[in-house]
Design an enzyme around this catalytic site. Structure first.
Site, short mmCIF file in Angstrom:
data_model
loop_
_atom_site.label_atom_id
_atom_site.label_comp_id
_atom_site.label_asym_id
_atom_site.label_seq_id
_atom_site.Cartn_x
_atom_site.Cartn_y
_atom_site.Cartn_z
N LYS A 124 0.86 -1.18 0.00
CA LYS A 124 0.00 0.00 0.00
C LYS A 124 0.89 1.23 0.00
O LYS A 124 1.85 1.30 0.76
CB LYS A 124 -0.88 0.01 1.25
CG LYS A 124 -1.90 1.14 1.25
CD LYS A 124 -2.64 1.27 2.55
CE LYS A 124 -3.59 0.13 2.76
NZ LYS A 124 -4.42 0.30 3.97
N CYS A 160 -0.21 15.23 -5.81
CA CYS A 160 -0.76 14.53 -6.97
C CYS A 160 -1.87 13.59 -6.55
O CYS A 160 -1.76 12.90 -5.54
CB CYS A 160 0.35 13.74 -7.66
SG CYS A 160 -0.23 12.74 -9.04
N CYS A 209 2.50 17.25 -7.15
CA CYS A 209 1.88 17.43 -8.46
C CYS A 209 2.85 18.15 -9.40
O CYS A 209 3.51 19.11 -8.99
CB CYS A 209 0.59 18.24 -8.32
SG CYS A 209 -0.21 18.59 -9.89
N CYS A 248 -3.53 11.96 -9.46
CA CYS A 248 -3.74 11.17 -10.68
C CYS A 248 -2.71 10.05 -10.83
O CYS A 248 -2.85 9.22 -11.72
CB CYS A 248 -3.69 12.07 -11.92
SG CYS A 248 -2.04 12.68 -12.35
N HIS A 291 -1.83 15.71 -14.51
CA HIS A 291 -3.26 15.42 -14.59
C HIS A 291 -3.92 16.09 -15.80
O HIS A 291 -4.91 15.60 -16.31
CB HIS A 291 -3.96 15.86 -13.29
CG HIS A 291 -3.80 17.30 -12.97
ND1 HIS A 291 -2.72 17.78 -12.26
CD2 HIS A 291 -4.56 18.38 -13.29
CE1 HIS A 291 -2.82 19.10 -12.14
NE2 HIS A 291 -3.93 19.48 -12.76
#
Length: 123
Positions: A70, A87, A98, A89, A102
């Site tokens: 995980k 982030c 990020c 995406c 995306h």
């Protein structure tokens, strides 16, 4: 006569068909080729439409920490200067931060994912 002892019945002769019965002409191709092309394009467009409408059950995370069962990141609020952009995406080259990936992901898939933005509250 019983059902087990039926007399042998002669087979009726199979008529010979003229060789022109299965001849394809230029007119056949002029009709068949466009119909086949329209059917193929129509089938492709319908399949694309149905694929977009259905839920896709593919993996979201395709490359980040795949050896871990995980992926979890934890940050202390005190470590954030004024704001942090994370982030969501899974496409960022700077993950977990990020990098704007995306935008391309949304254009390619029709998705609407964006980053998680955390700001320090003004005192």
């Amino acid at each position: 006569m019983s059902a087990t002892s039926l007399p042998a019945m002669p087979m009726p002769p199979i008529p010979d068909l003229p060789s022109s019965a299965f001849r394809l002409t230029k007119e056949h191709f002029l009709v068949a080729v466009p119909v086949a092309v329209v059917a193929a394009v129509g089938g492709f467009l319908v399949s694309q439409y149905l694929n977009r409408r259905s839920c896709k059950k593919g993996q979201v995370n395709t490359c980040i920490n795949k050896d871990s069962p995980k992926v979890v990141h934890s940050f202390d609020m005190e470590d954030i200067a004024t704001k942090a952009v994370y982030c969501r995406c899974w496409k960022s080259k700077k993950f977990p931060y990020c990098d704007g990936s995306h935008t391309k992901h949304n254009e390619e898939t029709g998705d609407n994912v964006g980053p998680l933005i955390i700001k320090k509250k003004d005192a």
